[in-house]
Design a protein around this motif. Structure first.
Motif, PDB file in Angstrom:
ATOM      1  N   VAL A   1      -2.830  -4.901   4.087  1.00 15.16           N
ATOM      2  CA  VAL A   1      -2.156  -3.612   4.202  1.00 15.16           C
ATOM      3  C   VAL A   1      -1.506  -3.304   2.863  1.00 15.16           C
ATOM      4  O   VAL A   1      -0.484  -3.886   2.492  1.00 15.16           O
ATOM      5  N   GLN A   2      -2.126  -2.402   2.119  1.00 12.25           N
ATOM      6  CA  GLN A   2      -1.602  -1.978   0.811  1.00 12.25           C
ATOM      7  C   GLN A   2      -2.297  -0.688   0.433  1.00 12.25           C
ATOM      8  O   GLN A   2      -3.526  -0.631   0.373  1.00 12.25           O
ATOM      9  N   ASP A   3      -1.524   0.351   0.173  1.00 14.19           N
ATOM     10  CA  ASP A   3      -2.124   1.641  -0.152  1.00 14.19           C
ATOM     11  C   ASP A   3      -2.585   1.694  -1.604  1.00 14.19           C
ATOM     12  O   ASP A   3      -3.759   1.876  -1.887  1.00 14.19           O
ATOM     13  N   GLN A   4      -1.659   1.513  -2.551  1.00 10.44           N
ATOM     14  CA  GLN A   4      -1.964   1.554  -3.969  1.00 10.44           C
ATOM     15  C   GLN A   4      -1.685   0.181  -4.594  1.00 10.44           C
ATOM     16  O   GLN A   4      -0.886  -0.591  -4.059  1.00 10.44           O
ATOM     17  N   PRO A   5      -2.339  -0.144  -5.712  1.00  6.76           N
ATOM     18  CA  PRO A   5      -2.158  -1.470  -6.313  1.00  6.76           C
ATOM     19  C   PRO A   5      -0.714  -1.833  -6.625  1.00  6.76           C
ATOM     20  O   PRO A   5      -0.353  -3.009  -6.621  1.00  6.76           O
ATOM     21  N   ASP A   6       0.143  -0.837  -6.909  1.00  9.07           N
ATOM     22  CA  ASP A   6       1.535  -1.148  -7.228  1.00  9.07           C
ATOM     23  C   ASP A   6       2.453  -1.095  -6.010  1.00  9.07           C
ATOM     24  O   ASP A   6       3.669  -1.185  -6.140  1.00  9.07           O
ATOM     25  N   ASP A   7       1.876  -0.955  -4.815  1.00 13.31           N
ATOM     26  CA  ASP A   7       2.656  -0.959  -3.585  1.00 13.31           C
ATOM     27  C   ASP A   7       2.831  -2.379  -3.068  1.00 13.31           C
ATOM     28  O   ASP A   7       1.969  -3.240  -3.302  1.00 13.31           O
ATOM     29  N   PRO A   8       3.914  -2.658  -2.341  1.00 11.23           N
ATOM     30  CA  PRO A   8       4.055  -3.967  -1.696  1.00 11.23           C
ATOM     31  C   PRO A   8       2.941  -4.161  -0.670  1.00 11.23           C
ATOM     32  O   PRO A   8       2.478  -3.194  -0.057  1.00 11.23           O
ATOM     33  N   SER A   9       2.509  -5.398  -0.495  1.00 11.09           N
ATOM     34  CA  SER A   9       1.375  -5.675   0.386  1.00 11.09           C
ATOM     35  C   SER A   9       1.735  -6.732   1.416  1.00 11.09           C
ATOM     36  O   SER A   9       2.712  -7.477   1.269  1.00 11.09           O
ATOM     37  N   CYS A  10       0.934  -6.802   2.461  1.00  9.94           N
ATOM     38  CA  CYS A  10       1.022  -7.879   3.437  1.00  9.94           C
ATOM     39  C   CYS A  10      -0.342  -8.017   4.097  1.00  9.94           C
ATOM     40  O   CYS A  10      -1.172  -7.110   4.026  1.00  9.94           O
ATOM     41  N   VAL A  11      -0.586  -9.176   4.708  1.00  5.09           N
ATOM     42  CA  VAL A  11      -1.825  -9.401   5.433  1.00  5.09           C
ATOM     43  C   VAL A  11      -1.502  -9.454   6.918  1.00  5.09           C
ATOM     44  O   VAL A  11      -0.622 -10.207   7.346  1.00  5.09           O
ATOM     45  N   LEU A  12      -2.206  -8.640   7.688  1.00  6.27           N
ATOM     46  CA  LEU A  12      -1.964  -8.519   9.118  1.00  6.27           C
ATOM     47  C   LEU A  12      -3.095  -9.198   9.876  1.00  6.27           C
ATOM     48  O   LEU A  12      -4.275  -8.975   9.593  1.00  6.27           O
ATOM     49  N   LYS A  13      -2.764 -10.041  10.845  1.00  4.81           N
ATOM     50  CA  LYS A  13      -3.756 -10.640  11.733  1.00  4.81           C
ATOM     51  C   LYS A  13      -3.860  -9.767  12.967  1.00  4.81           C
ATOM     52  O   LYS A  13      -2.914  -9.632  13.728  1.00  4.81           O
ATOM     53  N   MET A  14      -5.030  -9.153  13.150  1.00  2.00           N
ATOM     54  CA  MET A  14      -5.197  -8.184  14.214  1.00  2.00           C
ATOM     55  C   MET A  14      -6.171  -8.715  15.264  1.00  2.00           C
ATOM     56  O   MET A  14      -7.272  -9.168  14.929  1.00  2.00           O
ATOM     57  N   PRO A  15      -5.816  -8.658  16.546  1.00  2.00           N
ATOM     58  CA  PRO A  15      -6.711  -9.159  17.584  1.00  2.00           C
ATOM     59  C   PRO A  15      -7.884  -8.226  17.842  1.00  2.00           C
ATOM     60  O   PRO A  15      -7.922  -7.087  17.359  1.00  2.00           O
ATOM     61  N   ALA A  16      -8.825  -8.709  18.631  1.00  2.00           N
ATOM     62  CA  ALA A  16     -10.027  -7.931  18.936  1.00  2.00           C
ATOM     63  C   ALA A  16      -9.674  -6.610  19.613  1.00  2.00           C
ATOM     64  O   ALA A  16      -8.766  -6.537  20.441  1.00  2.00           O
ATOM     65  N   GLY A  17     -10.404  -5.566  19.234  1.00  2.00           N
ATOM     66  CA  GLY A  17     -10.275  -4.280  19.896  1.00  2.00           C
ATOM     67  C   GLY A  17      -9.138  -3.410  19.436  1.00  2.00           C
ATOM     68  O   GLY A  17      -8.989  -2.282  19.921  1.00  2.00           O
ATOM     69  N   ARG A  18      -8.334  -3.872  18.494  1.00  2.00           N
ATOM     70  CA  ARG A  18      -7.212  -3.065  18.012  1.00  2.00           C
ATOM     71  C   ARG A  18      -7.628  -2.261  16.784  1.00  2.00           C
ATOM     72  O   ARG A  18      -8.660  -2.517  16.155  1.00  2.00           O
TER      73      ARG A  18
ATOM     74  N   ARG B   1       4.806   0.120   9.847  1.00  2.00           N
ATOM     75  CA  ARG B   1       5.314  -0.326   8.544  1.00  2.00           C
ATOM     76  C   ARG B   1       5.403   0.897   7.635  1.00  2.00           C
ATOM     77  O   ARG B   1       4.409   1.598   7.430  1.00  2.00           O
ATOM     78  N   LEU B   2       6.581   1.171   7.125  1.00  2.00           N
ATOM     79  CA  LEU B   2       6.808   2.336   6.281  1.00  2.00           C
ATOM     80  C   LEU B   2       7.229   1.882   4.893  1.00  2.00           C
ATOM     81  O   LEU B   2       8.158   1.077   4.755  1.00  2.00           O
ATOM     82  N   VAL B   3       6.555   2.382   3.879  1.00  2.00           N
ATOM     83  CA  VAL B   3       6.902   2.094   2.492  1.00  2.00           C
ATOM     84  C   VAL B   3       7.597   3.324   1.921  1.00  2.00           C
ATOM     85  O   VAL B   3       6.993   4.405   1.826  1.00  2.00           O
ATOM     86  N   ALA B   4       8.868   3.183   1.580  1.00  2.00           N
ATOM     87  CA  ALA B   4       9.662   4.313   1.102  1.00  2.00           C
ATOM     88  C   ALA B   4       9.287   4.685  -0.327  1.00  2.00           C
ATOM     89  O   ALA B   4       8.568   3.963  -1.023  1.00  2.00           O
ATOM     90  N   ALA B   5       9.803   5.817  -0.766  1.00  2.00           N
ATOM     91  CA  ALA B   5       9.501   6.317  -2.112  1.00  2.00           C
ATOM     92  C   ALA B   5       9.909   5.319  -3.187  1.00  2.00           C
ATOM     93  O   ALA B   5       9.277   5.240  -4.249  1.00  2.00           O
ATOM     94  N   ASP B   6      10.960   4.526  -2.931  1.00  2.00           N
ATOM     95  CA  ASP B   6      11.414   3.551  -3.924  1.00  2.00           C
ATOM     96  C   ASP B   6      10.692   2.205  -3.805  1.00  2.00           C
ATOM     97  O   ASP B   6      11.024   1.253  -4.512  1.00  2.00           O
ATOM     98  N   GLY B   7       9.716   2.104  -2.882  1.00  2.00           N
ATOM     99  CA  GLY B   7       8.951   0.875  -2.725  1.00  2.00           C
ATOM    100  C   GLY B   7       9.501  -0.080  -1.700  1.00  2.00           C
ATOM    101  O   GLY B   7       8.874  -1.118  -1.415  1.00  2.00           O
ATOM    102  N   SER B   8      10.660   0.208  -1.141  1.00  2.00           N
ATOM    103  CA  SER B   8      11.217  -0.664  -0.097  1.00  2.00           C
ATOM    104  C   SER B   8      10.411  -0.515   1.188  1.00  2.00           C
ATOM    105  O   SER B   8       9.802   0.528   1.440  1.00  2.00           O
ATOM    106  N   VAL B   9      10.404  -1.558   2.000  1.00  2.00           N
ATOM    107  CA  VAL B   9       9.587  -1.594   3.208  1.00  2.00           C
ATOM    108  C   VAL B   9      10.467  -1.648   4.441  1.00  2.00           C
ATOM    109  O   VAL B   9      11.442  -2.397   4.500  1.00  2.00           O
TER     110      VAL B   9
END
Length: 291
Positions: free
Chosen positions: A185-202, A276-284
Motif C-alpha cells: 500500500v503506497q501511492d507515490q514513491p515518497d509516500d509512507p508504505s506498508c504491506v497488507l495481508k489480505m484474505p481470499a475474496g477481499r 488508512r489515510l495519508v495526510a498532506a504532511d505525510g502522517s498516517v
C-alpha cells in the motif's frame, strides 16, 4: 504464482494467479473484459457507446453492460451522499481533462462550470436518459467494477486464485496463496508504505489527489472533483485506502473521503471499514482495525 503487467487506461494492469498454467488464458479473459468495458463507457473514445448516447437528447436503449456501469455509478452517488457524482464529466472537460492525461494541452485555460447532478440522469432497465449538456464520467467506479468483474471471471473460468490490480483498484477471487495476498500500500514513491495481508475474496482501493495530475496554465489540478464546487477537492489527504468485500464499494468510500476532507474520518468510522489515510504532511491515520 505467476504474474503479468501491461499498460491500460493511463495506468498499469497487474494480473496474479495461484495456478501458473492458468496465466495465459487469464490474461486473454482480462484483456477482453477490459476492452468491452472501455468500448462501453470511455469518454475519450468517439466510438464508445457512452459518447454516442451523450449525443442523443432523449431516452436511449443501451447495452446491458453500459446499463450496469451507469447503475453502479448512480448507486455510488447515492451511497456517498453525492460525493461521488458521475455527472462531473463536463467539469473535468472544462478543467482540461477531456482526453488521455498524456495528451492534455497544458497551455489551455481551466474553466469552472456547474453540473446538474447525478439525480438528473435517469436509468430505467436498459433505457438511459442523459440530459442535454451533461457529460458522464464513470471513471470513479468503472475501473473498480472492472477489477471485480475480471477477478470473478478468471476464478470461475479457470479454477484458480486470482488478484487483478488496475492502478489503485485491486480485487481478488478464488483461493488465496498460503500466506494470503501480500499487497503493498503506497501511492507515490515518497509516500509512507506498508504491506497488507489480505484474505481470499477481499478487495482494496486507494484514491489519490496526487496520482492523476495535470497542469493547465499555471494551475496543477487533480481528477477528484468536489461536485459542489466542480473543482479539485482540497488536498487534506494525499491518499485514502479502504478494504471491503467489493472493489466498487472500497473505491466509492476512498473517493468520497478525499472529497469530504476532514469529515472523512467520521464517515469512515461510521462505515466501520479498515481504512488508512495519508495526510498532506505525510502522517498516517488508520481506522477500523487496519490492517
Amino acid at each position: 504464482m505467476n504474474a503479468e503487467e501491461w499498460p491500460v487506461w493511463s495506468t498499469t494492469a497487474r494480473l496474479v494467479v495461484t495456478e501458473p498454467s492458468a496465466l495465459p488464458t487469464a490474461r486473454v479473459l482480462v484483456e477482453s473484459m477490459l476492452a468491452e468495458i472501455d468500448l462501453a463507457c470511455s469518454r475519450f473514445r468517439p466510438d464508445s457507446e457512452l459518447v454516442a448516447v451523450g449525443r442523443s437528447s432523449g431516452p436511449v436503449r443501451v447495452s446491458p453492460l453500459l446499463a450496469t456501469l451507469v447503475e453502479v455509478a448512480l448507486r455510488a452517488a447515492e451511497d456517498s451522499g453525492g460525493d461521488v457524482d458521475p455527472t462531473v464529466g463536463s467539469a473535468l472537460c472544462a478543467l482540461g481533462y477531456d482526453r488521455d492525461l498524456s495528451t492534455i494541452d497544458v497551455d489551455g485555460t481551466a474553466i469552472q462550470v456547474t453540473i446538474k447532478g447525478w439525480r438528473s440522469v435517469k436509468l430505467t432497465g436498459n433505457t438511459l436518459t442523459i440530459p442535454k449538456g451533461v457529460v458522464l464520467d464513470l471513471g470513479a467506479t468503472a475501473k473498480a467494477f472492472a477489477a471485480d468483474c475480471c477477478a470473478r471471471l478468471v476464478a470461475d473460468a479457470l479454477d484458480t486464485g486470482v488478484l487483478v490490480s488496475l492502478g489503485g483498484d485491486i480485487a481478488t477471487a478464488g483461493p488465496a496463496p498460503a500466506r494470503g495476498w501480500q499487497v503493498l500500500v503506497q501511492d507515490q514513491p515518497d509516500d509512507p508504505s506498508c504491506v497488507l495481508k489480505m484474505p481470499a475474496g477481499r478487495a482494496i482501493a486507494t484514491s489519490s489527489t496526487r496520482s492523476r495530475q495535470w497542469r493547465r496554465g499555471d494551475r496543477v489540478l487533480h481528477h477528484i472533483l468536489d461536485p459542489r464546487t466542480c473543482l479539485p477537492a482540497q488536498r487534506t489527504w494525499r491518499s485514502v485506502t479502504v478494504v471491503a468485500d467489493h472493489c466498487t464499494d472500497a473505491n466509492t468510500l476512498t473517493t468520497a473521503a478525499l472529497v469530504r476532507g476532514d469529515d472523512a474520518v467520521p464517515m469512515l468510522r461510521e462505515r466501520n471499514v479498515p481504512a488508512r489515510l495519508v495526510a498532506a504532511d505525510g502522517s498516517v491515520r488508520t481506522l477500523g482495525g487496519w490492517p
